[in-house]
Design a protein around this motif. Structure first.
Motif, PDB file in Angstrom:
ATOM      1  N   UNK A   1       0.815  -1.220   0.000  1.00 46.28           N
ATOM      2  CA  UNK A   1       0.000   0.000   0.000  1.00 46.28           C
ATOM      3  C   UNK A   1       0.852   1.274   0.000  1.00 46.28           C
ATOM      4  N   UNK A   2       1.899   1.391   0.828  1.00 49.33           N
ATOM      5  CA  UNK A   2       2.731   2.604   0.751  1.00 49.33           C
ATOM      6  C   UNK A   2       3.438   2.728  -0.610  1.00 49.33           C
ATOM      7  N   UNK A   3       3.815   1.603  -1.182  1.00 49.11           N
ATOM      8  CA  UNK A   3       4.467   1.623  -2.488  1.00 49.11           C
ATOM      9  C   UNK A   3       3.520   2.166  -3.561  1.00 49.11           C
ATOM     10  N   UNK A   4       2.275   1.749  -3.519  1.00 52.99           N
ATOM     11  CA  UNK A   4       1.287   2.235  -4.489  1.00 52.99           C
ATOM     12  C   UNK A   4       1.032   3.722  -4.281  1.00 52.99           C
TER      13      UNK A   4
ATOM     14  N   UNK B   1       3.273   9.677 -10.295  1.00 51.65           N
ATOM     15  CA  UNK B   1       2.518   9.765 -11.539  1.00 51.65           C
ATOM     16  C   UNK B   1       1.869  11.140 -11.676  1.00 51.65           C
ATOM     17  N   UNK B   2       1.300  11.637 -10.604  1.00 50.35           N
ATOM     18  CA  UNK B   2       0.677  12.963 -10.639  1.00 50.35           C
ATOM     19  C   UNK B   2       1.721  14.043 -10.894  1.00 50.35           C
ATOM     20  N   UNK B   3       2.884  13.936 -10.247  1.00 53.37           N
ATOM     21  CA  UNK B   3       3.946  14.919 -10.452  1.00 53.37           C
ATOM     22  C   UNK B   3       4.388  14.930 -11.908  1.00 53.37           C
ATOM     23  N   UNK B   4       4.595  13.766 -12.491  1.00 50.63           N
ATOM     24  CA  UNK B   4       5.027  13.713 -13.889  1.00 50.63           C
ATOM     25  C   UNK B   4       3.935  14.188 -14.838  1.00 50.63           C
ATOM     26  N   UNK B   5       2.680  13.930 -14.509  1.00 49.73           N
ATOM     27  CA  UNK B   5       1.588  14.397 -15.368  1.00 49.73           C
ATOM     28  C   UNK B   5       1.508  15.925 -15.369  1.00 49.73           C
TER      29      UNK B   5
ATOM     30  N   UNK C   1       3.903   5.621  -5.876  1.00 55.57           N
ATOM     31  CA  UNK C   1       3.801   5.559  -7.335  1.00 55.57           C
ATOM     32  C   UNK C   1       2.726   6.510  -7.846  1.00 55.57           C
ATOM     33  N   UNK C   2       1.589   6.585  -7.173  1.00 49.80           N
ATOM     34  CA  UNK C   2       0.528   7.493  -7.601  1.00 49.80           C
ATOM     35  C   UNK C   2       0.945   8.961  -7.461  1.00 49.80           C
ATOM     36  N   UNK C   3       1.657   9.285  -6.400  1.00 47.63           N
ATOM     37  CA  UNK C   3       2.144  10.650  -6.235  1.00 47.63           C
ATOM     38  C   UNK C   3       3.136  11.004  -7.337  1.00 47.63           C
TER      39      UNK C   3
END
Length: 145
Positions: A22-25, A32-36, A28-30
């Protein structure tokens, strides 16, 4: 490591080797948002007309060294015209060999950007890395069209 406490028979506690992802996901989502958000900002494909600077004027040194690029692409050091190959020697004479002195670069607004960069390369090749670009001060408080 997690311990399985479901079995009520006896005292043998077994360890499970499951990783909590769960912390890994979340990470990864954070990312992903930064790169988007950052990806569209990193591309520069819009033509722009640069505005006049409205930054406050900095104090001038006692004897500033001005290098000017005239509209006919002639280079002047102070008031004297200097040939491009002799610019480094003329700057050494004007600054008494002090390579840390700031050089103020002025150019006519009709001078192509490539020519201005060529003069900056001459300054860098001569060892003068502190170059200030001179422009008109915007007194109207906004950018000119």
């Amino acid at each position: 490591m997690a311990i399985n406490l479901r079995s009520g028979d006896g005292d043998d506690l077994t360890e499970t080797a499951d990783i909590n992802i769960t912390p890994f996901i979340d990470v990864i989502l954070v990312l992903l948002i930064i790169f988007m958000v950052a990806a569209p900002l990193s591309t520069v494909d819009v033509p722009v007309e640069l505005p006049v600077s409205s930054a406050p004027q900095q104090p001038r040194p006692d004897k500033p060294v001005f290098v000017s690029v005239k509209s006919d692409l002639a280079i002047a050091l102070g008031e004297e015209i200097v040939a491009r190959p002799a610019l480094g020697a003329a700057l050494d004479a004007a600054t008494k060999g002090n390579k840390d002195e700031r050089i103020f670069l002025r150019a006519d607004k009709g001078v192509p950007y490539g020519e201005l960069m060529g003069v900056m390369n001459l300054l860098r090749g001569a060892g003068y890395l502190k170059v200030g670009l001179i422009g008109l001060e915007d007194t109207s408080g906004g950018a000119q069209p």
